[in-house]
Design an enzyme around this catalytic site. Sequence first.
Site, PDB file in Angstrom:
ATOM      1  N   HIS A 364       0.808  -1.219   0.000  1.00 26.93           N
ATOM      2  CA  HIS A 364       0.000   0.000   0.000  1.00 26.93           C
ATOM      3  C   HIS A 364       0.844   1.274   0.000  1.00 26.93           C
ATOM      4  CE1 HIS A 364      -3.202  -2.888   0.651  1.00 26.93           C
ATOM      5  NE2 HIS A 364      -3.906  -2.003  -0.025  1.00 26.93           N
ATOM      6  N   ARG A 471     -10.625   3.754  -1.611  1.00 31.88           N
ATOM      7  CA  ARG A 471     -10.156   2.965  -0.453  1.00 31.88           C
ATOM      8  C   ARG A 471     -10.464   3.746   0.821  1.00 31.88           C
ATOM      9  NH1 ARG A 471      -5.740   1.632  -4.282  1.00 31.88           N
ATOM     10  NH2 ARG A 471      -5.361  -0.604  -4.249  1.00 31.88           N
ATOM     11  N   ARG A 507     -15.364   1.397  -1.310  1.00 31.46           N
ATOM     12  CA  ARG A 507     -15.144   0.080  -0.725  1.00 31.46           C
ATOM     13  C   ARG A 507     -15.318   0.169   0.780  1.00 31.46           C
ATOM     14  NH1 ARG A 507      -9.510  -2.859  -1.776  1.00 31.46           N
ATOM     15  NH2 ARG A 507      -8.728  -1.270  -0.334  1.00 31.46           N
ATOM     16  N   GLU A 605     -10.812 -11.265  -4.822  1.00 26.36           N
ATOM     17  CA  GLU A 605      -9.429 -11.207  -4.338  1.00 26.36           C
ATOM     18  C   GLU A 605      -8.993 -12.553  -3.778  1.00 26.36           C
ATOM     19  OE1 GLU A 605      -8.617  -7.058  -2.492  1.00 26.36           O
ATOM     20  OE2 GLU A 605     -10.491  -7.777  -1.614  1.00 26.36           O
ATOM     21  N   ASP A 629      -4.311  -8.658  -4.478  1.00 24.35           N
ATOM     22  CA  ASP A 629      -4.484  -9.746  -3.530  1.00 24.35           C
ATOM     23  C   ASP A 629      -4.697 -11.080  -4.232  1.00 24.35           C
ATOM     24  OD1 ASP A 629      -4.112  -8.770  -0.899  1.00 24.35           O
ATOM     25  OD2 ASP A 629      -5.916  -7.559  -1.145  1.00 24.35           O
ATOM     26  N   ARG A 639       2.569 -10.090  -0.781  1.00 19.10           N
ATOM     27  CA  ARG A 639       2.764  -8.965  -1.706  1.00 19.10           C
ATOM     28  C   ARG A 639       3.687  -7.897  -1.157  1.00 19.10           C
ATOM     29  NH1 ARG A 639      -3.248  -6.143  -1.589  1.00 19.10           N
ATOM     30  NH2 ARG A 639      -2.250  -4.184  -2.126  1.00 19.10           N
ATOM     31  N   CYS A 676      -9.519  -3.546 -10.469  1.00 19.13           N
ATOM     32  CA  CYS A 676      -9.031  -2.343  -9.782  1.00 19.13           C
ATOM     33  C   CYS A 676      -7.662  -2.563  -9.128  1.00 19.13           C
ATOM     34  CB  CYS A 676     -10.047  -1.863  -8.746  1.00 19.13           C
ATOM     35  SG  CYS A 676     -10.391  -3.081  -7.489  1.00 19.13           S
TER      36      CYS A 676
HETATM   37  C1  PEP Z   1      -6.356  -5.497  -4.740  1.00 15.51           C
HETATM   38  O1  PEP Z   1      -6.156  -6.330  -3.864  1.00 15.51           O
HETATM   39  O2  PEP Z   1      -6.059  -5.658  -5.934  1.00 15.51           O
HETATM   40  C2  PEP Z   1      -6.986  -4.211  -4.386  1.00 15.51           C
HETATM   41  C3  PEP Z   1      -7.352  -3.349  -5.294  1.00 15.51           C
HETATM   42  O3  PEP Z   1      -7.110  -3.927  -3.061  1.00 15.51           O
HETATM   43  P1  PEP Z   1      -5.899  -3.419  -2.154  1.00 15.51           P
HETATM   44  O4  PEP Z   1      -4.714  -3.196  -3.039  1.00 15.51           O
HETATM   45  O5  PEP Z   1      -6.326  -2.189  -1.459  1.00 15.51           O
HETATM   46  O6  PEP Z   1      -5.693  -4.580  -1.220  1.00 15.51           O
HETATM   47 MG    MG Z   2      -7.045  -6.068  -1.908  1.00 12.50          MG
END
Ligand code: PEP
Ligand code: MG
Length: 756
Positions: A364, A471, A507, A605, A629, A639, A676
């Site tokens: 993130h 988010r 979300r 996800e 995810d 990740r 996304c």
């Molecule tokens: C994802 O997991 O691809 C997603 C968009 O959510 P985040 O990156 O906030 O976990």
């Molecule tokens: Mg995610």
Amino acid sequence: MLQLLNNIIQQANEAPDLNHALRLIVNQVKHNLSVDVCSIYLMDDKTNELVLMASEGLLEQSIGIVRLRFNKGLVGLVAERAEPVNLANAHSHSRYHYFSETGEELFHAFLGVPIIQHGSVLGVLVVQHSSKRSFKEEIVKFCATLATQLSVVITHLKAIDGVKKVDKRTHKLNTNIQFTGIPSAPGIVIGTAVVIDLNLSIESIPDKTVENISDEQHRFMKAVHAVKSEIKHLLESISDSLPETYTTLFDAYLLMLESNSFIGAVNDEIKKGNWAQGALRKIMLEFIKTFSEMEDAYLKQRVEDIRDLSKRLLNVLNNNTLNSIKYRDNSILVGHELTASMLAEVPKGKLSGIISVNGSSTSHTAILASALGAAAVLGIDDLPISFIDGFTIIVNGYSGQIFINPDNKRLKEYQLLVTKDQLATKKLWDDRHLPSVSKDNVHIPIYANTGIISDIKPAISSGADGIGLYRTEFSFLESEFFPGEKEQENIYKHVIESFKPHPVTMRTLDVGGDKTLPYFPIEEDNPFLGWRGIRITLDQPEIFLVQARAMLRANIDSHNLKILIPMATSLHEIDNAIALIHQAHQEIVQEGLETPFPQIGAMIEVPSLIYQIAALSKRVDFISIGSNDLTQYLLAVDRNNARVAELYDSLHPSVIAAIYQVVSSAKKNQLPVTICGEMASDPLATILLMGMKIDSLSMNSSSMPRIKSVIRTMKCNDCEKVLSDVLQMEEAITIKEYLISVIKDKGLFGLINPGN
Ligand code: PEP
Ligand code: MG
């Protein structure tokens, strides 16, 4: 033996440079294992030779002189085989090579163990003995274990030496010191390093020059007083319940905080121009050294208490430092682990780039860096953060390279690239309002991913067709407590109204994993497999209901809200979440207010949902693929973990096949499908997504012009053909090379490689 191993590693870590560390290691091993020789050979990357770097037992004159290739000598054999070689009589082995300058004709027994990091041989640790008997299993195990830990220490110290080394001829600091990490946010920038991750061990605290000595001394004394009252407070609260031995320990802390030898020494160091933390490190390490060399076992153990006291002082000093960091223009934020709130601290317009030891392209921090338009290279595991504060740094967010202290030639070369990159970006930016339509006339709307208020304007001006992923947790991260219903409503209203009549997909709270709230700490061994996203908010419906009501209230006038549910594993979670949204809606209606029931979507996800799209289509209005995810869970690769980042690849054939299956079953069930995750902003992946006939894409605003240019250049029919070729391929690397060739053919290579 374990104690010995830990001691050697700890002392090596505390050594001022690589040479000292190597000398210390060979000395400790020789004496504690009672062998005649211990030596370390390290790879010289320039000549591809193993060089004898340190030895206890071989003649001094051979150090730095003896060099051998992998195909030469027993040391070469160890490196070539990448496994230990244990011989009773080395002289009779066909690979034995005698170097007269070593004096090693006296030693028959030979044990060599490779020092390996990330699959490459860094060097060889050798012990030798005069008698003709192979080394016992105990010694082999010890040396092999030591070697596994040495690889980390050596890499780290090599990196520090690289930065600290002074060119003997010019007396200037080394230039163009290069490190490579994971390209995590696009862009090339040149700026000044601001080290802000202060959660370091005492050894790694950097030196920093301060101008106002008396202010700094005052800061130090304030920290001393704060820690003194913290300890006194602790002492009062535990003195009844703890035996005296423990309470005297705290008395000793207090004595030290009042002793002139300690306070005076730190203040003297500050007087020389170092900041309080650097001065504290210097003096505390002297204390630690003195105590650890003591014969008396009790006094020796006091080292841990000194470390504890240092940590307490550092905590106070660091906390007040974070508030007073001076961010210059073009700051490059440097840290071990950079958090979203650290990025948020930087005043607007000052942040150019970020580099860090931990993290990866879809963590993130990287996502936020992209949103803020900063180039990012994360996961540089040997980055010597303690020594680079204030240096000029080039960050190449496309290739993952960084250069510390670039010389004029390198600076000029990169200034040119920066200009080219800016020109290319400007050209794309100028075209941003052209429709997002493929060459064969298929409209693929592009939505924005956002979460920070300052990103709303760029999202609007980048030509987004709406918001595909808001988010909500980012505003929770910036707050001191769970934001209240009204507070959330105001934030959401601003976003929803800014985009009206375009859709805004919000979300529900997705914390857990690498996003923890300071006021809602979650301690877990496996956070990404643990309590996160909808799992938390279904367990704590009061959080979910407040948020759902705030969203619905914010939508009373605009009617463009959609709600997205993150991290669902099973259908009942979706059912329960929808039931809660209905409850929230009912509550608002009962207040006499009118708000439409919004469209509800589920994020794909967790791999379990790949196979339940038909059942999902009966429950939700749309789905959104969270490829960040989904890739992590399909490949079982964290990740955020730089160590396994090479395995994390959204172009892995199985990830592509999974996404294809999701899109195909969504189409079959007339369920709108979007993506996304970061994959949506990758020009290579866009070709495949177009080939799958995905309905829309959602990404950070800065990537939109690039992706729009791919869409406008390609035909969906051609992309379908590319996709069918890719679905036959077995390895991510083959897929990547193929997609690059397609991008090159279309004249779009500059999108992934600026300057081309
Ligand atoms: C994802 O997991 O691809 C997603 C968009 O959510 P985040 O990156 O906030 O976990
Ligand atoms: Mg995610």
